[in-house]
Each structure stands twice: as C-alpha cells, then as structure tokens.
Motif scaffolding. Sequence first.
Motif, PDB file in Angstrom:
ATOM      1  N   UNK A   1      11.649   3.379  11.104  1.00 57.59           N
ATOM      2  CA  UNK A   1      12.810   3.513  10.228  1.00 57.59           C
ATOM      3  C   UNK A   1      13.323   4.929  10.053  1.00 57.59           C
ATOM      4  N   UNK A   2      12.951   5.843  10.967  1.00 54.43           N
ATOM      5  CA  UNK A   2      13.416   7.238  10.896  1.00 54.43           C
ATOM      6  C   UNK A   2      13.078   7.845   9.541  1.00 54.43           C
ATOM      7  N   UNK A   3      11.854   7.585   9.092  1.00 53.53           N
ATOM      8  CA  UNK A   3      11.459   7.975   7.738  1.00 53.53           C
ATOM      9  C   UNK A   3      11.279   9.482   7.592  1.00 53.53           C
ATOM     10  N   UNK A   4      10.693  10.121   8.598  1.00 52.10           N
ATOM     11  CA  UNK A   4      10.442  11.547   8.472  1.00 52.10           C
ATOM     12  C   UNK A   4      11.714  12.366   8.418  1.00 52.10           C
ATOM     13  N   UNK A   5      12.618  12.123   9.352  1.00 54.34           N
ATOM     14  CA  UNK A   5      13.885  12.861   9.361  1.00 54.34           C
ATOM     15  C   UNK A   5      14.740  12.473   8.166  1.00 54.34           C
ATOM     16  N   UNK A   6      14.694  11.202   7.765  1.00 54.34           N
ATOM     17  CA  UNK A   6      15.445  10.796   6.579  1.00 54.34           C
ATOM     18  C   UNK A   6      14.945  11.495   5.330  1.00 54.34           C
TER      19      UNK A   6
ATOM     20  N   UNK B   1      10.677  20.838  14.094  1.00 56.56           N
ATOM     21  CA  UNK B   1      10.283  19.706  13.243  1.00 56.56           C
ATOM     22  C   UNK B   1       9.727  18.576  14.095  1.00 56.56           C
ATOM     23  N   UNK B   2       8.494  18.196  13.796  1.00 57.42           N
ATOM     24  CA  UNK B   2       7.878  17.015  14.397  1.00 57.42           C
ATOM     25  C   UNK B   2       7.905  15.918  13.339  1.00 57.42           C
ATOM     26  N   UNK B   3       8.671  14.864  13.610  1.00 54.95           N
ATOM     27  CA  UNK B   3       8.943  13.843  12.594  1.00 54.95           C
ATOM     28  C   UNK B   3       7.925  12.715  12.642  1.00 54.95           C
ATOM     29  N   UNK B   4       7.636  12.160  11.492  1.00 59.98           N
ATOM     30  CA  UNK B   4       6.864  10.938  11.386  1.00 59.98           C
ATOM     31  C   UNK B   4       7.807   9.748  11.203  1.00 59.98           C
ATOM     32  N   UNK B   5       7.324   8.553  11.544  1.00 60.55           N
ATOM     33  CA  UNK B   5       7.990   7.314  11.153  1.00 60.55           C
ATOM     34  C   UNK B   5       9.337   7.020  11.781  1.00 60.55           C
ATOM     35  N   UNK B   6       9.646   7.586  12.956  1.00 61.17           N
ATOM     36  CA  UNK B   6      10.934   7.267  13.584  1.00 61.17           C
ATOM     37  C   UNK B   6      10.992   5.814  14.019  1.00 61.17           C
ATOM     38  N   UNK B   7       9.923   5.345  14.634  1.00 61.38           N
ATOM     39  CA  UNK B   7       9.932   3.983  15.172  1.00 61.38           C
ATOM     40  C   UNK B   7      10.099   2.939  14.074  1.00 61.38           C
TER      41      UNK B   7
ATOM     42  N   UNK C   1       0.854  -1.180   0.000  1.00 57.57           N
ATOM     43  CA  UNK C   1       0.000   0.000   0.000  1.00 57.57           C
ATOM     44  C   UNK C   1       0.891   1.232   0.000  1.00 57.57           C
ATOM     45  N   UNK C   2       0.622   2.174  -0.893  1.00 61.95           N
ATOM     46  CA  UNK C   2       1.356   3.434  -0.949  1.00 61.95           C
ATOM     47  C   UNK C   2       0.502   4.522  -0.310  1.00 61.95           C
ATOM     48  N   UNK C   3       1.094   5.304   0.586  1.00 65.06           N
ATOM     49  CA  UNK C   3       0.346   6.362   1.264  1.00 65.06           C
ATOM     50  C   UNK C   3       1.305   7.494   1.641  1.00 65.06           C
ATOM     51  N   UNK C   4       0.743   8.613   2.034  1.00 67.88           N
ATOM     52  CA  UNK C   4       1.524   9.771   2.465  1.00 67.88           C
ATOM     53  C   UNK C   4       1.388   9.963   3.964  1.00 67.88           C
ATOM     54  N   UNK C   5       2.522  10.023   4.659  1.00 64.13           N
ATOM     55  CA  UNK C   5       2.538  10.537   6.020  1.00 64.13           C
ATOM     56  C   UNK C   5       3.064  11.968   5.950  1.00 64.13           C
ATOM     57  N   UNK C   6       3.287  12.587   7.112  1.00 63.73           N
ATOM     58  CA  UNK C   6       3.671  13.994   7.094  1.00 63.73           C
ATOM     59  C   UNK C   6       4.609  14.323   8.248  1.00 63.73           C
ATOM     60  N   UNK C   7       5.588  15.179   7.979  1.00 61.64           N
ATOM     61  CA  UNK C   7       6.297  15.914   9.015  1.00 61.64           C
ATOM     62  C   UNK C   7       5.559  17.219   9.244  1.00 61.64           C
TER      63      UNK C   7
END
Length: 553
Positions: A400-405, A392-398, A318-324
């Motif tokens: 794979x650190x996706x937001x900051x990456x 910056x409030x990051x998404x996806x850290x748990x 599934x492809x989706x958008x999260x957000x910082x």
Amino acid sequence: MQRLTLLLSLLLALAVLAAAAGPAGEAASSPDQDFVLPQPVEPLPEPLATAVAGIGAPALAAHIRLLASPSLEGRGLGDRGLDAALEYVAASLELAGIAPPSGGDPSGGAAAHFQVVPLREISGQQGGVTVVRQSDDQTWSRSFALGVDCLLPYLAPQTITAPVVFAGYGIREPGLGHDDYQGLDVRGRIVLLFAGLPDGPQWQTKELTGRWNAEDGDDRYSARLGLARELGASAVVAIEREDWLKKLEDGREAMARFFLPFDAAAAAGEGPPLAVASAAVAEALLGADALTGSAVPAVPHGLLPGISATISASGSERVFDSRNVLGVIPGADPALRDEVVMIGAHLDHLGRSGDVIFPGADDNASGSAALLEIAKAFAASPARPKRTLAFAFWTGEEEGKFGSGHYCRHPVWPLERTTYLNLDMIGHPWLPEEIAKLVADSGLQQGGDALAAMAPADFIELGLPAGLPELDAALRRAAIANGLALHFDRTHGKFGGSDYRDFARAGVPFIRFFGNFHPGYHEPSDTGEALDAAQVQRVARLALATAWLLADR
C-alpha cells in the motif's frame, strides 16, 4: 454581428486548446520532444564522471543476491526478513559516512537512519454485505458472504449501515463533460457504482484508464474513492464483472492478511470503506430487470427508495512499527542547501507463502541495490552538488505504499522544496518489438530508424510530468553522457503504481525510473539470476547523473 463572430471564434479557439491539453489539463507535447534519440556521447564534467563510472555491475549484483536470498524470506512487510534488510541498508549508509536525518533514533549508530512507520495488520477477516428493502410495511433482506459475492479490501473491523445512492460509474471528468454525481447528494450514504468506463474512444487514453480503470487492484478504485470522500459518502459498493467473479472463485483476489496505516493523518485522508461485489449484489439493489449485459444499468442516478445496505467487517488486529531508512548529504551551497533532491526505492517485497519464497530480485532488490551504490558514490566524491541529496529506502510499497505515504505526511525535508526520483524494477530492458510499437504508436516523425538499430538495453522509458523543463534537461544531458536513448512517458503520477504516487499527489516534481515487466513479476522466479546486473547499472548511472545535475543546477 462582427462582434458575435469574433466571440464565437475565440470560444472555438479556447475549445481547441482545451482539447489539446487533454482531460487532465496537462499541456500536450510533441512526440519529438518526448524522445532522446541515440547520438554521440558527450562526457560529463568531473567529478560527476568519476562518480558515474564508479557504479559497477559486480557490486550491484552482490547487493541483489543478498537482498533476494532465501535467508531474507522475501522481505515481507511485518516479517523478520524485511527487518534484516532494513538493518543492512542502514548499516551500509553509516559505513559510507552518510549522515542520518535530524530527529532520527536518539540511540545513534545505524538506528539513527530509521523513520518509524506505525502500521496495523488485519488477519482472519470476516464479514459481508447485507441489502435491505422496505416497502408497504414489508421488509426483505439478503446477505452476501465475503469471498463468495464480495470482498472488503483493506477494510478495518467496522460496520456501516446507510441508504444507497446509485451513481453510474462514479466518475467526474469535466474535460469530457461527464459527471455521474450531477445533482446527487451522497453525504452519509453508500454509493453504488459500476467498474469500467463509459463507451467511446475518448475514454481509452492512457491517462483516463490509469485514473479510472487501472488493472492493479490497489489503485483500481483510488480516484473513485477519493471523489466519493470529497462528496461525503459513508461507503462505496463497486460492482465488478464476470471475469472478476472467476478470479474470486479461484482465490486470486482473496487476502489472508492486509495492512493499514496506524496514523491519524493517514486516516483523515483515506477514502470511504469499499466493498467490491458481484452482479448478484447489484441485482439485489437495483432489481434483475435493471441489469443488461455489460452496460451500466439504465437506471436514473439517485437515491434508491426504501433500500439500505450494511457493510460489516471483523478480524484480528496487530499493531506494529515498520521503518523507512533515510540518509542525507547536505548541499555545498548555503543559499541552496534547503532544496532537496531525494532518491528513493522500496525495500520490501511479498515475503513468503508457506514454504514458497518470493525473492523480489527485480522488485525491488534491483532499485534498492542501485540506490545503495548511488548513495555511496555521492558520499565518496570529493565535491558535493549545491543542493542537498537525500536517500530513502521505503517500507510497505507492495502492501500500500505505506513508507512513502508516511513520509509525505511527515516529511523530514519540506516537500515544496523537494524533487523526487524513484527506482523500481530496473533489472529488465525493453524488447525490440516493444520499442517498435512505441515508436509507431507515438507518431515520431524522425529518429525511428535510429531507435530500431540500437541495442534494446540502451533504451529506457521514464515517467515524469509535463511542463518541468529542468527535469527534461537533466535527463537529456545524463542520457547522452551514458549513451542511452529515452522516452518520456508524460504522467501526473497521482495514481501511479510505485512510491512516487504520494509525492505526485503532494505536487512534488518526480521522475519514475523503471525497466520492464517480465514473466517473473510477483513470482518465485524473480531471482537474481533472472535479471541483468548490467541493465541495473545503466539505470543507476542514469539516475545518479540526473540527480547530480538537478542538485547542482
């Protein structure tokens, strides 16, 4: 003869200096330089002192209660609870008058604070590893099932077949004269390597174990995969020990779903596909006689003749958008406002498993609450520092650190003019016995008695690189003003376990603000009632003062 003696003396001196720098090449610092000891408080100048005093424990506790409440369902990536939390912090920034970055959502309002992070969710993964031997016109094959003898962590649906090269531990460490890839050509081949480290106390430093033998599964193979990618390997099979197989049998290593970036720039920087496997897979590749207890097999490194392996994975996608969520307060000095001090915290946690919710109060509602109050304090101040402040409030850290990456691949402000401060798990202090052990292990010559006599809650350890005196100076000044003692944990951060990692890899100066691990870490018991809001307040005030001093220097 005299010239030869001089040359030998110079070489010896260089060797001593290199050893002092350590395997990572970082200059060693003395224990006394890495501690800020208890001392009389020196007040901060106005208006910074007022901004720091405005960080209150009740407001922090209120944010934490909301973010860790059952209604937000653990703020899992891709779930509605995290979406609600992101909306909450974006609206809070807008209400505080904190501007969005340029290029935000054109619809305006709170949405302008969002930076879209495209992701892929993989569920129902199936697959495994197949080993094929060919000799004298005979073919022998054996397949190993996913979840029985192997795992394919974070592997998107695909199939890779290639010859196999044995590379020992898969480590290259020039400072110790160790190179498992010496003389090997692994381009287009699957690398077989073993987890763990070579024997010897020189391998047991914090820096080397963190780089090559991390306990965290997400970072355990980062350095090995990065090296294999540089050398052109098509995939890696990593052999784990019996204790890992027990975890696999207990289901502790299995992933019902996982996430990957949906980003061409991220794909270009990813390591090769990884299969983590049991000794049974090693036996099929190397032969039973090659396996001797816990040691890496005494088999010459190189291409395994007549042997190939196939790694295959499938699953639903599934492809989706999260957000910082990003906000900015421009600097007051036109000559310096293109330099940025960014403060970040991840907003996501583990979500829920069936009816069990993982609240994530300390991890990381504590850091997110602190960041919200720090941003509001900067916005409410009648004066601004010289340099720009970004939040910056990051998404996806748990996961794979996706937001900051994603941000580091697509920065809003130039990374070469950024200093980054990271807030993660700041709600639990060190214990007295932990402080005493740190002092004993560090070799601190003076000040140990003062540290032992202070309240443990007034002690904080921070992670930061060596050789950046402006970071040290700001932290020391901020700590003394807040009545705190500090220890500087010197690290390059490139294999760190939070969102500073990708900044460190990009060469950005960083500071890691962190409290302590606790029994509720990644458990349903990580609730707001279990942490100390006053401890969150201490770290938040320290971070605010540090950020201001860095931005106004």
